[in-house]
Design an enzyme around this catalytic site. Structure first.
Site, PDB file in Angstrom:
ATOM      1  N   LYS A  10       0.843  -1.194   0.000  1.00 38.54           N
ATOM      2  CA  LYS A  10       0.000   0.000   0.000  1.00 38.54           C
ATOM      3  C   LYS A  10       0.876   1.242   0.000  1.00 38.54           C
ATOM      4  CE  LYS A  10      -3.721  -2.382   2.262  1.00 38.54           C
ATOM      5  NZ  LYS A  10      -3.886  -3.157   3.461  1.00 38.54           N
ATOM      6  N   CYS A  11       0.265   2.382  -0.336  1.00 44.26           N
ATOM      7  CA  CYS A  11       1.034   3.615  -0.329  1.00 44.26           C
ATOM      8  C   CYS A  11       1.544   3.865   1.093  1.00 44.26           C
ATOM      9  CB  CYS A  11       0.204   4.783  -0.835  1.00 44.26           C
ATOM     10  SG  CYS A  11      -1.276   5.098   0.117  1.00 44.26           S
ATOM     11  N   PRO A  12       2.716   4.401   1.291  1.00 47.36           N
ATOM     12  CA  PRO A  12       3.580   5.037   0.287  1.00 47.36           C
ATOM     13  C   PRO A  12       4.600   4.103  -0.363  1.00 47.36           C
ATOM     14  CG  PRO A  12       4.516   5.406   2.448  1.00 47.36           C
ATOM     15  CD  PRO A  12       3.297   4.528   2.642  1.00 47.36           C
TER      16      PRO A  12
ATOM     17  N   SER B  84       0.647   6.295   4.209  1.00 47.12           N
ATOM     18  CA  SER B  84       1.420   7.481   3.822  1.00 47.12           C
ATOM     19  C   SER B  84       1.325   8.562   4.882  1.00 47.12           C
ATOM     20  CB  SER B  84       0.901   8.034   2.493  1.00 47.12           C
ATOM     21  OG  SER B  84       1.000   7.064   1.497  1.00 47.12           O
TER      22      SER B  84
END
Lengths: 79, 387
Positions: A10-12, B84
């Site tokens: 998954k991001c990042p 993130s």
């Protein structure tokens, strides 16, 4: 051409790893990134706008043997 | 618990309470532009928000960090799934800014359920209670009705653990679970919740809409009961949003309208590709079945469009009398005018709605990860232009 497999991440992670790879590449060299996160499509588009060393050559969607969608991003290292 | 950990994260509920109460918090949304625009995090009061995609922090951490202003409250960092934003929050904390990651990101926001008790009229409050379970990120509403030691659940989301624990906390057990229709915007938890609770599951069907769930057929006028004092819910068939849509009228006053009638609009009749036919049915359902009910009828819908629809007491409900005046589509006289108004302003269908309908009919099974992806974004169940 270099390949980076970040399927399942998954991001990042896709961007973090692509940047790391790109930093080691010579100008003109290409990198193919395989991802499963649909968010990676707009993320790569946005990222190349701020990273002056990378160009996004193409993006396409494929399906793997289980029917899972794979997002393929083709990047090129600029000078 | 370690203090540093406590302060490094926001649970969605804590963040929403803070925004709702106007507490000082700066929201830093690090998703890409497309995602930010399509689905913003929304509280009941405006919140100061800045957008700065996370890849700017990867590319040039110092530059990006400097772009985040100092603020008299915490900085809540938000992304799609919380990965993130965790990285960005850590970078900001390193530079001395009080940043906290919104745990689970927009996925957690989309799953978060918040119960609010619906105030009942005199006489009813001593016999039963209604809880509205607000899925704030999606604008989906489900309900728990408790009478004595028994409870009914209406339109539950797939987070069945929540309902199970909630009803247990009320000192009751679930005796039946219903859906108002086959949902197209989210996967229903109805069948699974009923199975787990050992309760009955009712989902409306028609000749054309068949479900493979083990369920009893609901017809117009079917009466369901809960509690030893006998609180009855009458089934009103109200085709239109979909052919099988029904409303449940509890104690002749509390009307669970599903996607037929909202507190700020009406359901969209176009998802089956028969907008004219379904639209005419919707007109008749509204005018012949619902609008003739008492002015005092309290409408309890399955969705709402935005936080402005939340009443000061936290509920999303309205008296029928108010809705007759408030909703422009209800003032249109004649089916033709109604159809024309609906078809002139249609928005695109919810993404993945066909897959979701299949799962809700019991005709397909989906992986949790897949459902998560399908359910991203607010519901798009009301008629009208894109909000």
């Amino acid at each position: 051409m270099r390949k980076l497999d970040v399927r399942g991440a998954k991001c990042p992670i896709p961007i973090v790893k692509a940047k790391k790879e790109l930093d080691q590449m010579a100008p003109g060299e290409q990198l193919e990134v395989l991802a499963t996160d649909p968010g990676s499509v707009p993320d790569f588009q946005g990222w190349v706008k701020v990273n002056k060393k990378a160009a996004l050559t193409s993006q396409r969607t494929e399906k793997d043997e289980t029917g899972r969608e794979i997002y393929v991003h083709l990047l090129e290292r600029l000078a | 618990m370690i203090e540093a950990e406590t302060n490094s994260e926001f649970e969605v509920g804590e963040l929403l309470s803070m925004i709702d109460s106007g507490g000082p918090v700066l929201l830093l949304d690090v998703r890409n532009e497309e995602e930010q625009r399509a689905w913003p995090l929304e509280g009941r009061r405006p919140v100061k928000t800045i957008h700065l995609p996370y890849f700017e922090f990867i590319e040039a951490p110092d530059v990006a960090t400097a772009k985040v202003p100092r603020y008299p409250g915490p900085i809540a960092v938000l992304c799609a799934k919380g990965g993130s934003s965790e990285l960005v929050a850590a970078l900001l904390r390193e530079s001395g800014k009080p940043a906290r990651n919104v745990a689970g990101g927009m996925v957690a926001y989309g799953e978060y359920l918040s119960p609010v008790q619906v105030p009942l009229d005199e006489g009813a409050a001593s016999r039963f209670e209604i809880w509205q379970i607000n899925r704030r990120g999606k604008g989906c509403l489900s309900y728990v009705v408790r009478a004595g030691g028994q409870a009914a659940v209406i339109d539950p989301s797939r987070r069945i653990d929540f309902y199970h624990a909630f009803v247990e906390g009320l000192g009751a057990r679930i005796v039946w679970v219903v859906d108002t229709h086959i949902h197209a915007d989210h996967v229903s938890g109805g069948a699974a919740l009923a199975r787990r609770a050992g309760a009955e599951y009712f989902v409306p069907t028609t000749e054309t809409v068949a479900t493979s769930h083990d369920t009893r057929r609901l017809s117009d006028g079917t009466v369901l009961q809960i509690g030893t004092s006998g609180i009855s819910a009458e089934v009103l068939t109200t085709p239109g949003h979909t052919p099988e849509s029904v409303c449940y009228l509890f104690a002749e006053r509390y009307l669970f309208t599903g996607d037929t009638l909202f507190s700020d609009g009406i359901g969209r009749p176009d998802l089956g590709g028969h907008v004219e036919e379904w639209g005419r049915a919707l007109y008749r359902s509204l005018h012949e079945r619902l609008l003739g009910l008492s002015d005092r009828t309290l409408v309890l819908p399955a969705h709402y469009a935005g936080a402005v629809a939340i009443n000061p007491d936290g509920t999303v409900t309205e008296r029928l009398q108010k809705l007759r005046q408030r909703i422009p589509e209800l003032q249109l006289r004649g089916q033709d005018e109604f159809i024309q108004a609906l078809t002139s302003q249609m928005k695109p269908p919810p993404r993945h709605y066909q897959e979701i309908v299949k799962v809700n009919l019991g005709a397909a099974v989906a992986l949790e990860e897949q459902v998560c992806e399908w359910e991203l974004g607010r519901n798009q169940c009301a008629a009208g232009p894109v909000a």
